[in-house]
Design an enzyme around this catalytic site. Structure first.
Site, short mmCIF file in Angstrom:
data_model
loop_
_atom_site.label_atom_id
_atom_site.label_comp_id
_atom_site.label_asym_id
_atom_site.label_seq_id
_atom_site.Cartn_x
_atom_site.Cartn_y
_atom_site.Cartn_z
N GLY A 139 -24.38 -0.80 -27.98
CA GLY A 139 -25.62 -0.15 -29.12
C GLY A 139 -26.88 0.41 -28.40
O GLY A 139 -26.44 -0.08 -27.05
N SER B 8 -27.06 -12.47 -26.50
CA SER B 8 -28.16 -14.14 -26.32
C SER B 8 -28.32 -14.93 -26.65
O SER B 8 -28.54 -16.02 -26.21
CB SER B 8 -29.69 -13.16 -26.29
OG SER B 8 -29.78 -12.18 -25.35
N ALA C 43 -21.41 8.47 -27.96
CA ALA C 43 -21.00 9.86 -28.62
C ALA C 43 -22.22 10.13 -29.92
O ALA C 43 -22.09 8.93 -30.64
CB ALA C 43 -19.21 9.42 -29.05
N HIS D 5 0.88 -0.73 0.04
CA HIS D 5 0.32 0.22 0.14
C HIS D 5 1.42 1.28 -0.26
O HIS D 5 1.88 1.20 0.12
CB HIS D 5 -0.82 0.14 1.12
CG HIS D 5 -2.03 -0.97 1.13
ND1 HIS D 5 -2.70 -1.26 2.13
CD2 HIS D 5 -2.03 -2.22 0.21
CE1 HIS D 5 -4.09 -2.12 1.75
NE2 HIS D 5 -3.45 -3.44 0.81
N GLU E 90 1.33 4.15 1.93
CA GLU E 90 1.86 4.21 3.75
C GLU E 90 3.00 2.77 3.74
O GLU E 90 4.32 3.66 3.66
CB GLU E 90 0.97 3.75 4.38
CG GLU E 90 -0.75 4.77 3.98
CD GLU E 90 -1.51 3.80 3.86
OE1 GLU E 90 -0.86 3.47 2.62
OE2 GLU E 90 -2.42 3.89 4.45
N ARG F 89 -11.31 3.92 -20.86
CA ARG F 89 -10.83 2.23 -20.75
C ARG F 89 -9.83 2.34 -20.65
O ARG F 89 -10.22 0.93 -19.91
CB ARG F 89 -10.56 1.97 -22.61
CG ARG F 89 -12.03 1.92 -23.73
CD ARG F 89 -11.58 1.95 -24.51
NE ARG F 89 -12.89 1.62 -25.48
CZ ARG F 89 -12.91 1.15 -27.27
NH1 ARG F 89 -11.81 0.66 -27.46
NH2 ARG F 89 -14.08 1.24 -27.96
C1 AOF Z 1 -4.52 1.41 2.34
N1 AOF Z 1 -3.61 1.86 1.72
O1 AOF Z 1 -2.63 2.60 -0.09
C2 AOF Z 1 -4.46 0.89 0.08
C3 AOF Z 1 -5.69 0.30 1.05
O2 AOF Z 1 -5.94 -6.75 -0.35
P1 AOF Z 1 -4.82 -5.34 0.34
O3 AOF Z 1 -3.81 -5.68 1.62
O4 AOF Z 1 -4.05 -4.84 -0.87
O5 AOF Z 1 -5.67 -5.21 1.09
C4 AOF Z 1 -7.12 -3.56 -0.04
C5 AOF Z 1 -7.59 -3.07 1.32
O6 AOF Z 1 -6.79 -2.66 2.04
C6 AOF Z 1 -9.02 -2.24 0.03
O7 AOF Z 1 -9.92 -2.93 0.10
C7 AOF Z 1 -8.81 -1.02 0.86
O8 AOF Z 1 -9.48 -1.28 2.39
C8 AOF Z 1 -7.82 -0.94 1.66
N2 AOF Z 1 -6.54 -0.48 0.45
N3 AOF Z 1 -5.51 0.46 2.43
O9 AOF Z 1 -4.28 2.16 3.97
C9 AOF Z 1 -3.94 1.87 -0.21
N4 AOF Z 1 -4.51 -0.21 -1.56
ZN ZN Z 2 -3.49 -0.16 3.99
#
Ligand code: AOF
Ligand code: ZN
Length: 395
Positions: free
Chosen positions: A323, A231, A164, A60, A62, A194
């Site tokens: 469409g 379908s 569009a 993540h 942090e 996309r």
């Molecule tokens: C944070 N910082 O940068 C993100 C968070 O499966 P994991 O361990 O990657 O956890 C995913 C969950 O963690 C996600 O659903 C969300 O709640 C949190 N994401 N949290 O502190 C981050 N990407």
């Molecule tokens: Zn986290």
């Protein structure tokens, strides 16, 4: 504290959070179904580290920022766009490393509504004696993760309808020619979308008429999973979609009306009363690498069932690019959350020229679907209008 000084501090908080948002957005298209998150570490009025959540499954924001920091983080402040997590998922809790690294104060953008976190992240930090303030640029932080917030609480994809049209509401000339309604700038903008959405969905009509690729053709683009609503399994074996299904993930959703059923990818995948041609077609499509989803015995693909199944497959967002028949069915089924309408300043006339949304239509104006939180911007010569729809099926 003097008012002047506190104004300066507010400004600084916003500046650092804005930087964190910028970092978060740099990972657009790579974090799904996780949110985009950015983090800035500040000490003595200086950024000493910064990072984002770069890719699903990896560390993540942090943890990246704190592990990569070359200076002592003790007593530093940390800015993060989303509430730090406190659970063991693919990675260990961010709260743990924030505490371990001696962070003194944490500034949070928006709270995480993942039930495993939802306020508990902040509580844990506070219990450890860390000062926490949340709600800094909250709206921007929430908006950039609108897909995540939708998906984490519903487990079905956030769905956008994109079309569009000309100023007189047509998507093609009466001959069917549609190249191009909007300018190159607007078409490039669609390519960016996309990249943001995990899936792209069209009806079989579009495949038969345009033989599209439905991929993302920009630098560092990410191809969305292609989802074809078909379908009666009419998709041609020599269509671009089928021919490239080994390279780009592709799903064909179909009706099990005549006894067809796909339970899993191994045989037998048809009920005994399944039409022999359909049985053969399913086999061929599967051999081409296509994932098949039967949505029940109704004659048309059931879009609500399809959305549930896509959610189970961790597809957190879908952009529907028509469409008219699929667009109408999606609106009727109540699966559309957001609309992107590109409007070209062109008039092409023609009573029979196709419009973006087909179907039977409504009887009275009072029954119109109304969009809210409307925004508009010029993309080159074209106008883009975006808005959100209440999640309720039409009558
Ligand atoms: C944070 N910082 O940068 C993100 C968070 O499966 P994991 O361990 O990657 O956890 C995913 C969950 O963690 C996600 O659903 C969300 O709640 C949190 N994401 N949290 O502190 C981050 N990407
Ligand atoms: Zn986290």
């Amino acid at each position: 504290m003097s008012t002047e000084r506190s104004d300066d501090m507010e400004e600084l908080k916003i500046r650092y959070m804005r930087r964190a948002i910028e970092l978060a957005l740099s990972a657009k298209g790579h974090t799904s179904p996780n949110p985009m998150v950015g983090c800035v570490v500040v000490k003595e009025g200086r950024i000493i580290s910064e990072a984002c959540h770069e890719k699903y499954g990896e560390y993540h924001a942090e943890r990246n920022a704190l592990l990569r920091c070359k200076e002592d983080t003790a007593g530093a402040e940390l800015y993060v766009t989303l509430e730090p997590c406190c659970h063991y998922g693919n990675t260990p809790p961010c709260t743990e490393i924030i505490i371990e690294k001696g962070i003194r104060r944490v500034y949070v953008g928006s709270l995480d509504s993942n039930p495993l976190v939802a306020g508990k992240g902040i509580e844990i930090l506070r219990q450890a004696g860390i000062q926490v303030e949340y709600g800094i640029l909250e709206e921007e932080c929430r908006k950039m993760n609108e897909i995540f917030y939708h998906y984490i609480s519903r487990n079905t994809p956030f769905t956008a309808l994109k079309y569009a049209m000309t100023l007189d509401g047509k998507i093609a000339a009466y001959t069917g020619d549609s190249k191009w309604v909007t300018s190159e700038e607007a078409r490039n903008h669609v390519q960016q979308l996309r990249k943001e959405y995990s899936g792209i969905m069209v009806g079989i009509g579009t495949v038969l008429a345009d033989n599209p690729m439905l991929n993302c053709r920009i630098e560092e683009g990410v191809d969305p999973v292609r989802i074809i609503c078909d379908s009666n399994l009419r998709i041609p074996m020599d269509s671009n979609i089928v021919k490239t299904a080994k390279d780009i993930k592709t799903i064909v959703a179909f009706s099990e009306a005549d006894g067809t059923a796909v339970k899993d990818l191994s045989e037998p995948y048809c009920r005994p009363d399944c039409d022999i041609n359909k049985r053969e077609k399913l086999k061929q499509l599967q051999e081409c690498g296509i994932t098949l989803i039967g949505t029940g015995r109704e004659p048309q693909v059931n879009l609500n069932v399809l959305m549930q199944k896509l959610g189970e497959m961790k597809i957190d967002s879908v952009i529907i690019e028509g469409g008219g028949a699929v667009n109408a069915s999606a609106l009727r089924a109540g699966i559309v959350n957001k609309v992107y309408a590109y409007i070209a300043p062109k008039i092409i006339m023609g009573e029979t020229s196709r419009t973006p949304v087909g179907g039977r239509g409504i009887e009275f104006m009072k029954d119109a679907l109304c969009l809210k939180h409307i925004q508009s911007e010029m993309i080159g010569k074209d106008l883009l209008i975006t808005g959100y729809i209440e999640e309720e099926p039409m009558k």
